[in-house]
Design an enzyme around this catalytic site. Structure first.
Site, PDB file in Angstrom:
ATOM      1  N   ASP A 427      -0.600   5.917   1.499  1.00 38.29           N
ATOM      2  CA  ASP A 427      -1.517   6.433   0.486  1.00 38.29           C
ATOM      3  C   ASP A 427      -1.303   7.936   0.360  1.00 38.29           C
ATOM      4  OD1 ASP A 427      -4.125   5.615  -1.109  1.00 38.29           O
ATOM      5  OD2 ASP A 427      -4.504   7.585  -0.191  1.00 38.29           O
ATOM      6  N   ASP A 470      -2.424   5.106  -6.218  1.00 38.45           N
ATOM      7  CA  ASP A 470      -1.650   6.063  -5.431  1.00 38.45           C
ATOM      8  C   ASP A 470      -1.263   5.472  -4.081  1.00 38.45           C
ATOM      9  OD1 ASP A 470      -4.264   5.994  -4.482  1.00 38.45           O
ATOM     10  OD2 ASP A 470      -4.198   8.067  -3.783  1.00 38.45           O
TER      11      ASP A 470
END
Length: 559
Positions: A427, A470
């Site tokens: 992430d 993301d």
């Protein structure tokens, strides 16, 4: 592109039709079919009535109670009997080689006297394998009207389709064939009256009639041969056994005729394959003579014209196959083949040879190659569309749908092969802040940079996917949690050192990662179990301050 491809197909046929043995034989065999077709659908030329074959056959051997070879006195008796009883043949062609002395000298003298008395007898010579001329006994050669060679080359399939009208001898002179000299004897023309250029593409014979001055025979430029126009089979010629001609056939049967004396006795091996089947040598010579008497010679369609026809056919088939359904292209190929068959047969009836195989070759290869090309294009396009459907448009990584399919597949493989499988979830730290502060364009640039970094640090067999906005995932087959952790750490470490520039500003981005494996969950774990486990590890990495790599047990793998 199609034009160039069709041109290549046409040129390939002309380049290899004689070089490739199989293609050359197939071309000749295809051409032979039209000899049969013409023979079945045409009438015999009127000139065939001028030819009589006197056959020294097995029946003759039995009737006169002799074995091969016959005494030369018999041939003298045959010629004398015709003239003594008032017969008047136009010419006599002895398709026999009287090489060397006979059994009795008086037999040679007797036959020589018969030749001189007739004045129109042509006898044969031939060339052996070393190219040396095997001539008749000198007294017979001198007494005959002419001596002509018998030499017809064989094609690769051993079929006789061509003949030499003349040959250059070692002493620099030229000699004419047995059939040519028999024809000249019929016309009462001396060989010295024949004028030809050995480098020309035609051979001209004087005919001395009111219509024109010369008969033109088309020649092959390379080997100086002409095509034999097979117009008849053995059964079509008037044939008389030698014994019958010797003892019982009336002389008037031969009046005004050209007599060819030959043999079909098996022991002489004088039977050869031809486009119309097996024929004795004397029948082959009779066909050549029939062509001369009928002024019918085979000629080829002009090569430039033929190449243009092949090009147009190839272009039509290729365009139809490419632009329309393949079935339409196939129907066109069938239609062209059928039309070409009848066009070739029609031309053959007019003694013109069209290479039917070339049309089949070009049309079929054009259809097949364009069909394959279209199929390849479809496969490439389908592959591109599948990739587009399964990949993320921004990063070029696999999307979540493909990730799910691949993860389930890899889990089944690992369970079946008893190997480990790991999953890495990554992430981007503070990604929302990057978007809010610098805008989505910089955010997208960061995501692309992260995707590129992950790809550079994974193996060929690993699967990299965009898991969410993301968030990224890496499926690591045949690896335990420690190996997957090292992979995740290499990506984290590399990303930490990368600066992303945008509109004069530079920012650094870090990643947090969670790692899990099947061996930690048990062999019966499912895809959701592995994802949940890696997600928990990722959560712990974020809670621990980000820019870290954690396991589900809370172990920090950052070196």
């Amino acid at each position: 592109m199609i034009i160039l491809w069709v041109a290549a197909i046409v040129l390939s046929y002309f380049s290899y039709q004689e070089r490739v043995s199989f293609l050359s034989i197939l071309r000749h065999k295809t051409s032979d079919l039209f000899f049969h077709y013409r023979y079945d659908h045409s009438r015999m030329p009127e000139a065939i009535n001028r030819l009589v074959i006197v056959n020294v056959d097995e029946e003759t051997m039995l009737k006169i109670d002799r074995s091969w070879p016959l005494s030369r006195r018999f041939y003298g008796d045959f010629i004398n009997r015709i003239y003594e009883l008032g017969g008047s043949p136009a010419a006599i062609g002895m398709d026999l080689v009287f090489a060397g002395k006979g059994e009795k000298p008086e037999d040679d003298e007797f036959l020589a006297d018969a030749f001189r008395r007739a004045g129109n007898v042509v006898i044969a010579s031939y060339f052996n394998e070393e190219g040396r001329a095997i001539l008749p006994e000198s007294s017979l050669a001198e007494s005959a009207k002419a001596v002509g060679f018998i030499s017809s080359p064989r094609d690769r399939d051993l079929v006789i389709r061509r003949a030499y009208p003349f040959m250059s001898l070692k002493d620099g002179t030229e000699d004419y064939s047995f059939v040519i000299k028999t024809f000249l004897a019929d016309r009462n023309i001396g060989a010295g009256q024949v004028v030809h250029n050995k480098y020309a593409a035609v051979f001209k014979l004087p005919v001395f009639d009111n219509s024109r001055k010369a008969m033109t025979v088309p020649l092959d430029r390379e080997n100086r041969t002409f095509r034999i126009n097979y117009l008849a089979c053995a059964g079509d010629f008037k044939t008389v056994p030698f014994w019958k001609a010797l003892y019982s056939e009336g002389p008037r049967f031969f009046d005004g005729k050209i007599i060819l004396v030959g043999t079909d006795i098996e022991i002489n091996h004088d039977v050869y394959p031809t486009p119309l089947g097996l024929m004795p040598g004397v029948v082959i010579n009779a066909n050549i003579l029939l062509g001369l008497l009928s002024d019918r010679f085979l000629k080829d369609v002009s090569e430039p014209f033929y190449m243009a026809v092949l090009f147009v056919i190839g272009l039509m088939v290729s365009a139809a196959t490419y632009r329309a359904h393949n079935l339409k292209g196939l129907i066109l190929v069938i239609a062209i083949t059928a039309a070409s068959f009848y066009a070739t047969a029609w031309l053959m009836s007019r003694d013109t040879v069209l290479d039917f195989l070339g049309i089949v070759y070009v049309s079929t290869l054009s259809f097949v190659s364009i069909s394959v090309f279209k199929h390849v294009l479809i496969l490439v396009e389908n592959s591109r569309l599948r990739k587009m459907a399964l990949t993320d448009g921004l990063t070029g990584l696999y999307d979540f749908r493909y990730f799910e399919i691949k993860l389930n597949s890899e889990i089944k493989t690992a369970q079946a092969e008893d190997t480990d499988l790991s999953l890495v979830l990554l992430d981007v730290d503070h990604f929302k802040g990057i978007n809010d502060t610098y805008g989505h364009e910089l955010g997208n640039k960061v995501l692309k940079k992260v995707a590129l970094t992950i790809r550079r640090h994974t193996r060929r067999g690993d699967t990299v996917a965009r898991f969410g906005g993301d968030e990224f995932a890496v499926i690591v087959p045949d690896s335990d949690i420690a190996a997957a952790g090292r992979l995740a750490e290499s990506v984290r470490s590399a990303m930490e050192k990368i600066a992303v520039s945008w509109q004069g500003k530079t920012i650094n981005t870090t990643l947090s990662a969670g790692v899990s494996s099947l061996s930690r969950l048990g062999k019966s774990a499912a895809a959701d179990d592995l994802i949940d486990s890696a997600d928990k590890a990722l959560y712990k990495a974020k809670m621990a301050g980000r820019n870290k790599v954690f396991t589900p047990d809370g172990v920090d793998l950052k070196t």
